[in-house]
Design an enzyme around this catalytic site. Structure first.
Site, PDB file in Angstrom:
ATOM      1  N   HIS B 162       0.853  -1.189   0.000  1.00 19.99           N
ATOM      2  CA  HIS B 162       0.000   0.000   0.000  1.00 19.99           C
ATOM      3  C   HIS B 162       0.896   1.249   0.000  1.00 19.99           C
ATOM      4  CE1 HIS B 162      -4.133   1.640   1.053  1.00 19.99           C
ATOM      5  NE2 HIS B 162      -3.358   2.708   0.985  1.00 19.99           N
ATOM      6  N   HIS B 164       2.907   4.231   0.772  1.00 19.05           N
ATOM      7  CA  HIS B 164       3.152   4.916   2.042  1.00 19.05           C
ATOM      8  C   HIS B 164       4.567   5.473   2.075  1.00 19.05           C
ATOM      9  CE1 HIS B 164       4.998   0.990   2.713  1.00 19.05           C
ATOM     10  NE2 HIS B 164       5.653   1.494   3.734  1.00 19.05           N
TER      11      HIS B 164
END
Lengths: 342, 342
Positions: B162, B164
């Site tokens: 994800h 980040h």
């Protein structure tokens, strides 16, 4: 022709070597021990393929079938042909020719015989070749540093699976090494002692990071490791240059180096690794404050942004714990049978 | 509790953080763009899974569905709970508590929307969150350094796919950063100028490593790269602290950061990469000699023994050549359609 280039913000140097881009791109897989053929048809380091390497520098024994062989690195990071020039550039952007020697030490004719599987006598023969080349190159007036290292496995940066080490000799001593020397010099200035001898005494007393003490070396887990199971083989005798290693010390080092690689292989499942021979630069190799050692770095972690940007490596294993694990399996089972049974 | 430990031979520090060993071990694969679901059921950074992270530090917008979210790193390298202590040890072996802040910036609710695919406005929102957290932490009296970075992909050291970034704030300024600051200070002492402003002038004149000049930033290939396509985004205005970036500069940086990542992705086939925000340590973040910049390092090569042991990295691509390649495809095709078409 390759070039050294200095990063103006850090003082660090890199080697720009476009020719190295032509190296064999595909990275071979390492099979489990004892699997696969003992010779690979297209491996340039296998017997019968000697013509695939540049002209040989050294062969042991000198005539007939060889056990160890030294050749120039075909995709060298530095080459002796380029003329050594003074710094050039407009002051901020500084570069120098990539002058130096880059050699490959083929450790065995056997394509699949990694160092952890060798007999100590075979490892000793490799170490004697290191010493021979170190001492040949240290006499070159322009050589200021001789650095010997081994990359084993894809994650350690190897493109060839045949067991081999490398030697790089340059006229440039990188700041990274200068700082290491400076720290040792400052320590002696402040205390009158060798930093590494002092470390050995502290570790011998503390015992918690100690793996093994042989007559001539101490095996220990680094106090501040860059990777889990980072291991140091520290000579007992105080001397700065690997080239000054004596016969009995070579035999002793061969045994514990083989044993240490085997023990790490058992604990970590034969990880890829680098080992580095930290010898003094030529200006310091007879100094009273430097002390060579061999460092083993298993490559089971990946440097991420924090390490790249700040130099802070994050490691997940306590050296006191990894020392205990290595001690528990010490000495690792001998491999002489494997060798004899071939 | 983690610990800083100082290597007595180099002065470098490492963080020993056993808790980080419990991180999710399996490294997820990155699918090609536009493939796969937009949300992953077991991802702690996906909407609906907010309870899987430690309590939130910041959410944008403040109420309801979020676009950017900041949470403490669950497997932190440093933590604010441990009390900051003076150095301890017997003189040779020095350690300090691993005190500090380690935060994760979740850049988007969309699991598969990497930064190169974002609209500039989305990237700007992420950069504003960086600035917000930077400025919140720089006021903490014990914080001496705020370092922001991004690891994208397995080879860059990420364990979560994800999108980040991360922020680490510590009371310790590593020697690696101190040296960088020292080089800049010495340069100003010798010449009266900022090193980075001087570099920008040299590169603007030389042009060969220049990729793009926006109103507020210069995109260039590093003169002495540690990896092929190492790219610097250098602010035009002279200031030391990322936290002092202004509105127009954020919008400008967002556009060229997105464009640069897209261009590198096109040339190298979406490589894993790190980017590093080199901001001045707190003691220097208002200084006249330091100048922050953002460095992008694609991870297409592996550091081997030579680099680990001497600091000499070997790179195979000429920056003058990679600059030409990036210029040829500049500006990269906009991705607004992809986004709009979802």
């Amino acid at each position: 022709v390759s070039e050294f280039r200095q990063d103006p913000t850090t003082g660090e140097w890199v080697i720009v070597a476009p020719e190295r881009g032509q190296r064999p791109g595909a990275v071979p897989k390492f099979p489990a021990r004892s699997e696969g053929p003992r010779r690979e048809a297209d491996c340039p380091f296998c017997p019968g393929n000697e013509a695939l390497t540049p002209p040989e520098i050294l062969r042991v024994p000198a005539g007939g079938g060889w056990r160890v062989r030294v050749v120039p690195n075909k995709f060298a990071a530095v080459v002796p042909q380029s003329s050594l020039q003074a710094r050039q550039g407009d002051g901020l952007l500084v570069s120098r020719n990539g002058w130096g020697f880059h050699e490959v030490i083929v450790e065995t004719p056997d394509h699949w015989r990694q160092m952890a599987q060798m007999d100590p006598q075979e490892v000793a023969e490799v170490l004697r070749v290191y010493r021979h080349r170190y001492n040949a190159l240290r006499t070159e007036p322009r050589v200021k540093m001789v650095f010997i290292f081994k990359n084993q496995g894809e994650r350690a940066g190897t493109s060839l699976s045949h067991p081999h080490s490398q030697l790089v000799a340059t006229s440039l001593v990188p700041p990274f090494i200068q700082r290491r020397v400076e720290v040792a010099r400052n320590y002696q200035h402040d205390t009158g002692n060798c930093l590494y001898c002092a470390l050995r005494a502290v570790e011998a007393a503390a015992k918690e990071r100690l793996v093994f003490e042989s007559p001539h070396h101490m095996v220990l887990q680094a106090f501040a490791p860059r990777a889990p199971f980072e291991t140091w083989l520290l000579p007992v005798r105080h001397y700065a240059a690997f080239g000054d290693i004596e016969e009995a010390e070579i035999d002793d080092l061969a045994q514990i180096l083989r044993d240490t690689l085997k023990a790490i292989g058992t604990q970590l499942g034969d990880p890829d690794f680098n080992y580095l021979v930290h010898s003094g630069p030529m200006a310091q190799d007879q100094s009273s404050y430097y002390h060579w050692y061999l460092q083993i770095i298993p490559r089971i972690a990946t440097a991420a942004g924090l390490e790249l940007g700040t130099g802070l490596s994050v490691t997940t294993a306590l050296p006191e714990e990894t020392a205990r694990l290595l001690r528990e399996g010490w000495p690792p089972a001998a491999s002489a049978t494997e060798w004899g049974a071939r």
